[in-house]
Motif scaffolding. Structure first.
Motif, PDB file in Angstrom:
ATOM      1  N   ILE A 112       0.839  -1.206   0.000  1.00 51.00           N
ATOM      2  CA  ILE A 112       0.000   0.000   0.000  1.00 51.00           C
ATOM      3  C   ILE A 112       0.870   1.251   0.000  1.00 51.00           C
ATOM      4  CG2 ILE A 112      -1.649   1.331   1.387  1.00 51.00           C
ATOM      5  CD1 ILE A 112      -2.918  -1.327   2.212  1.00 51.00           C
ATOM      6  N   ASN A 113       1.949   1.233   0.758  1.00 55.37           N
ATOM      7  CA  ASN A 113       2.862   2.382   0.765  1.00 55.37           C
ATOM      8  C   ASN A 113       3.565   2.545  -0.580  1.00 55.37           C
ATOM      9  OD1 ASN A 113       2.297   3.091   3.440  1.00 55.37           O
ATOM     10  ND2 ASN A 113       3.844   1.697   4.248  1.00 55.37           N
ATOM     11  N   THR A 114       3.920   1.412  -1.212  1.00 54.27           N
ATOM     12  CA  THR A 114       4.563   1.466  -2.528  1.00 54.27           C
ATOM     13  C   THR A 114       3.615   2.032  -3.577  1.00 54.27           C
ATOM     14  OG1 THR A 114       5.960  -0.439  -1.987  1.00 54.27           O
ATOM     15  CG2 THR A 114       5.695   0.084  -4.318  1.00 54.27           C
ATOM     16  N   ILE A 115       2.345   1.662  -3.486  1.00 56.47           N
ATOM     17  CA  ILE A 115       1.346   2.170  -4.430  1.00 56.47           C
ATOM     18  C   ILE A 115       1.266   3.688  -4.373  1.00 56.47           C
ATOM     19  CG2 ILE A 115      -1.144   2.286  -4.865  1.00 56.47           C
ATOM     20  CD1 ILE A 115      -1.299  -0.680  -4.105  1.00 56.47           C
ATOM     21  N   GLN A 116       1.351   4.243  -3.176  1.00 57.44           N
ATOM     22  CA  GLN A 116       1.155   5.685  -3.007  1.00 57.44           C
ATOM     23  C   GLN A 116       2.449   6.496  -3.139  1.00 57.44           C
ATOM     24  OE1 GLN A 116      -1.966   6.791   0.045  1.00 57.44           O
ATOM     25  NE2 GLN A 116      -1.483   4.741   0.783  1.00 57.44           N
ATOM     26  N   LEU A 117       3.566   5.800  -3.290  1.00 59.77           N
ATOM     27  CA  LEU A 117       4.849   6.499  -3.332  1.00 59.77           C
ATOM     28  C   LEU A 117       4.993   7.426  -4.539  1.00 59.77           C
ATOM     29  CD1 LEU A 117       7.510   6.807  -1.803  1.00 59.77           C
ATOM     30  CD2 LEU A 117       8.429   4.914  -3.151  1.00 59.77           C
ATOM     31  N   PRO A 118       4.769   6.967  -5.774  1.00 54.30           N
ATOM     32  CA  PRO A 118       4.926   7.882  -6.910  1.00 54.30           C
ATOM     33  C   PRO A 118       3.751   8.843  -7.013  1.00 54.30           C
ATOM     34  CG  PRO A 118       4.214   5.737  -7.691  1.00 54.30           C
ATOM     35  CD  PRO A 118       4.446   5.592  -6.215  1.00 54.30           C
ATOM     36  N   ASP A 119       4.025  10.037  -7.521  1.00 53.25           N
ATOM     37  CA  ASP A 119       2.952  11.007  -7.716  1.00 53.25           C
ATOM     38  C   ASP A 119       2.126  10.607  -8.931  1.00 53.25           C
ATOM     39  OD1 ASP A 119       1.341  13.186  -7.386  1.00 53.25           O
ATOM     40  OD2 ASP A 119       2.809  14.671  -8.063  1.00 53.25           O
ATOM     41  N   LEU A 120       0.897  11.107  -8.984  1.00 46.83           N
ATOM     42  CA  LEU A 120       0.089  10.926 -10.181  1.00 46.83           C
ATOM     43  C   LEU A 120       0.688  11.755 -11.311  1.00 46.83           C
ATOM     44  CD1 LEU A 120      -3.431  11.224  -8.497  1.00 46.83           C
ATOM     45  CD2 LEU A 120      -2.172   9.132  -9.030  1.00 46.83           C
ATOM     46  N   THR A 121       0.361  11.412 -12.533  1.00 44.82           N
ATOM     47  CA  THR A 121       0.962  12.096 -13.672  1.00 44.82           C
ATOM     48  C   THR A 121       0.314  13.453 -13.916  1.00 44.82           C
ATOM     49  OG1 THR A 121      -0.572  11.090 -15.256  1.00 44.82           O
ATOM     50  CG2 THR A 121       1.472   9.880 -14.749  1.00 44.82           C
ATOM     51  N   GLU A 122       1.022  14.302 -14.648  1.00 43.77           N
ATOM     52  CA  GLU A 122       0.483  15.607 -15.016  1.00 43.77           C
ATOM     53  C   GLU A 122      -0.782  15.448 -15.857  1.00 43.77           C
ATOM     54  OE1 GLU A 122       0.874  19.895 -14.936  1.00 43.77           O
ATOM     55  OE2 GLU A 122       1.808  18.249 -13.821  1.00 43.77           O
ATOM     56  N   GLU A 123      -0.791  14.430 -16.731  1.00 46.55           N
ATOM     57  CA  GLU A 123      -1.976  14.179 -17.559  1.00 46.55           C
ATOM     58  C   GLU A 123      -3.184  13.843 -16.693  1.00 46.55           C
ATOM     59  OE1 GLU A 123       1.656  13.278 -20.012  1.00 46.55           O
ATOM     60  OE2 GLU A 123       0.981  12.832 -17.980  1.00 46.55           O
ATOM     61  N   CYS A 124      -2.948  13.146 -15.596  1.00 48.92           N
ATOM     62  CA  CYS A 124      -4.042  12.808 -14.681  1.00 48.92           C
ATOM     63  C   CYS A 124      -4.630  14.061 -14.049  1.00 48.92           C
ATOM     64  CB  CYS A 124      -3.531  11.854 -13.601  1.00 48.92           C
ATOM     65  SG  CYS A 124      -4.621  11.683 -12.175  1.00 48.92           S
ATOM     66  N   TYR A 125      -3.769  14.942 -13.555  1.00 44.49           N
ATOM     67  CA  TYR A 125      -4.251  16.163 -12.907  1.00 44.49           C
ATOM     68  C   TYR A 125      -4.981  17.063 -13.900  1.00 44.49           C
ATOM     69  CZ  TYR A 125      -1.480  15.001  -8.764  1.00 44.49           C
ATOM     70  OH  TYR A 125      -0.970  14.399  -7.641  1.00 44.49           O
ATOM     71  N   VAL A 126      -4.468  17.157 -15.128  1.00 51.84           N
ATOM     72  CA  VAL A 126      -5.128  17.963 -16.156  1.00 51.84           C
ATOM     73  C   VAL A 126      -6.517  17.393 -16.444  1.00 51.84           C
ATOM     74  CG1 VAL A 126      -5.092  18.571 -18.611  1.00 51.84           C
ATOM     75  CG2 VAL A 126      -3.025  18.834 -17.229  1.00 51.84           C
ATOM     76  N   ALA A 127      -6.607  16.065 -16.544  1.00 59.90           N
ATOM     77  CA  ALA A 127      -7.904  15.427 -16.793  1.00 59.90           C
ATOM     78  C   ALA A 127      -8.877  15.685 -15.648  1.00 59.90           C
ATOM     79  CB  ALA A 127      -7.719  13.924 -16.995  1.00 59.90           C
ATOM     80  N   ALA A 128      -8.367  15.693 -14.418  1.00 62.91           N
ATOM     81  CA  ALA A 128      -9.220  15.952 -13.257  1.00 62.91           C
ATOM     82  C   ALA A 128      -9.790  17.366 -13.300  1.00 62.91           C
ATOM     83  CB  ALA A 128      -8.427  15.730 -11.968  1.00 62.91           C
ATOM     84  N   VAL A 129      -8.963  18.342 -13.681  1.00 67.06           N
ATOM     85  CA  VAL A 129      -9.445  19.725 -13.806  1.00 67.06           C
ATOM     86  C   VAL A 129     -10.449  19.817 -14.948  1.00 67.06           C
ATOM     87  CG1 VAL A 129      -8.789  22.104 -14.332  1.00 67.06           C
ATOM     88  CG2 VAL A 129      -7.344  20.718 -12.837  1.00 67.06           C
ATOM     89  N   ARG A 130     -10.099  19.237 -16.061  1.00 60.39           N
ATOM     90  CA  ARG A 130     -10.965  19.287 -17.243  1.00 60.39           C
ATOM     91  C   ARG A 130     -12.323  18.635 -16.955  1.00 60.39           C
ATOM     92  NH1 ARG A 130      -7.679  17.358 -22.072  1.00 60.39           N
ATOM     93  NH2 ARG A 130      -6.796  19.459 -21.852  1.00 60.39           N
TER      94      ARG A 130
END
Length: 465
Positions: free
Chosen positions: A220-238
């Motif tokens: 579970i800690n390994t899953i959360q270690l990397p950040d989400l991608t920039e494309e993911c954040y852009v899609a969330a805003v969009r």
């Protein structure tokens, strides 16, 4: 004097003429030009009152007013409140919140694991304290057990017969409430064997489950270690995902919710780097559910064996004088003492399934999504794109979040999980403290295969020679 009189007459004539003029028209003209000069200010004030109040509040910026389309993220082809700089502020705000939200259910599962780990840990410590061994030996064994929980194979070279005998005698002492002398233990050598076997399986299943908890928390800690991608954040805003996005750029759409199918595609795309992680999360959760059943079964077996042994001792005390002389203190009172453990888990395999499931997250975490009259990235309407499966192939077609997703390094976890899974399989076959590992097992098979192939090659060569 004549000059003075002439000036007076002129003044009187001007005064009379001025009184005859109708000033109403001039007043209206003055008022008109005054209002014309104030019109821009009035218009700005009116527009401000009607323009994107939710967005203005979210960003604490009262200067936001609709301007011509000038967007990098939002797909809006008419005047709106989101300039490029406004979109960047929305993107920054989303980055502050979105990741924690998308892993909310996963962290709830982690909390349940920690809670159950605290229930299972006393099983190990009480087993150690019940052993009929000196304190120093118990301390050393305790260190080995904790090392095993962290992934170090420290159990292979133990004097297992000594430990199992000490465990069986300890369980018997606790059950009947009296000490077992060394001479009495010798006389019970064969009778103790079923209890020793039951204790061995019980403590090994407890250790494996505690080891599984460590692995699951690491995953579970390994899953959360990397950040989400920039494309993911852009899609969330969009997509207007919960915390404010492009739907806030227009006054008429600011109260709309994202379309559910859009939400699912966005979250699946954001989590596409965790497809393998999700598979292992479900596997190890099922392993822990199985081990919990094993522990309960083995603990019941230990209790039954103690009761059975106590009955056998009572019979031998009554019929065998030699045995009576050595073991009379073990006569039971009829009540066998047992520990009261709870075997109810706070989690199920379903919890692991839902923790990274876009449909569940959209419904219960990013609540407010809708099927109709919803924000579809550009307007309030239907979302006419397929929902893609959470597989590598499916997410390769997902248009909402391009790219490969965050890189998750599971190599170390998979190696340790293989060892854990192999040991669990051995337990189901009745093998416990064997010291074998999945890696060692695979290495042995590989060496055997190489030997066989070598012999075949030699035989082939000799035949043709």
């Amino acid at each position: 004097k004549q000059w003075y009189q002439r000036r007076v007459r002129e003044f009187q004539t001007f005064q009379h003429y001025f009184k005859q003029i109708n000033l109403r028209g001039y007043e209206q003209i003055v008022m008109f030009f005054t209002q014309l000069l104030l019109l821009p200010t009035l218009l700005i004030s009116l527009i401000s009152c009607q323009s994107c109040p939710v967005l203005r509040t979210l960003l604490d910026d009262t200067s936001l007013v609709p301007v011509g389309p000038n967007n990098d993220i939002c797909i809006i082809d008419r005047p709106n409140c989101c300039t490029k700089s406004t979109e960047e502020r929305l993107l920054t705000k989303t980055k502050e919140i979105f990741k924690n939200r998308i892993f909310l259910v996963l962290n709830e599962l982690l909390g349940k694991i920690d809670k159950d780990n605290k229930v299972k840990l006393p099983m190990m410590t009480k087993f150690l304290s019940s052993l009929d061994l000196d304190l120093e030996t118990k301390k050393q064994l305790n260190e080995r057990f904790y090392s095993f929980l962290e992934g170090t194979d420290t159990l292979a070279d133990l004097d297992l017969d000594k430990i199992h005998t000490a465990a069986a005698i300890g369980a018997l002492k606790a059950g009947v409430g009296n000490d077992v002398t060394e001479k009495c233990a010798d006389m019970l050598f064969f009778e103790l064997q079923p209890l020793k076997d039951a204790q061995e399986k019980y403590i090994y299943s407890v250790l494996l489950m505690l080891r599984g908890y460590t692995l699951m928390k690491d995953l579970i800690n390994t899953i959360q270690l990397p950040d989400l991608t920039e494309e993911c954040y852009v899609a969330a805003v969009r997509g207007g995902m919960k915390f404010g996005g492009c739907n806030l750029c227009l006054r008429e759409t600011e109260s709309s919710q994202p379309c559910k199918m859009l939400c699912r595609n966005i979250l699946s795309g954001c989590l596409k780097g965790h497809i393998q992680s999700r598979e292992y999360l479900q596997r190890i959760t099922q392993d822990l559910v199985d081990l919990n059943s094993d522990i309960q079964s083995y603990y019941t077996e230990v209790t039954n064996e103690v009761t059975k042994l106590a009955d056998e001792i009572d019979t031998k005390i009554s019929t065998d004088q030699t045995f009576f002389n050595s073991c009379s203190k073990l006569k039971s009172s009829g009540n066998i003492a047992t520990e009261d453990y709870s075997f109810e888990l706070d989690f199920t395999r379903r919890d692991a399934l839902q923790s990274l499931d876009s449909s569940w997250l959209c419904t219960y975490v990013f609540s407010g999504v809708s099927e109709v009259n919803c924000w579809n990235r550009t307007a309030v309407d239907e979302y006419r794109v397929n929902v893609y499966e959470f597989t590598k192939e499916g997410q390769g077609q997902n248009p909402e979040v391009p790219g490969g997703g965050p890189a998750v390094d599971l190599e170390d976890f998979i190696s340790q999980y293989d060892t854990f899974s192999y040991a669990k399989g051995q337990l189901s076959r009745g093998n416990t403290f064997t010291g074998s590992s999945a890696k060692g097992h695979r290495d042995t098979n590989s060496k055997l295969l190489i030997t066989i192939l070598t012999l075949l090659a030699v035989e082939h060569f000799v035949y043709f020679y």
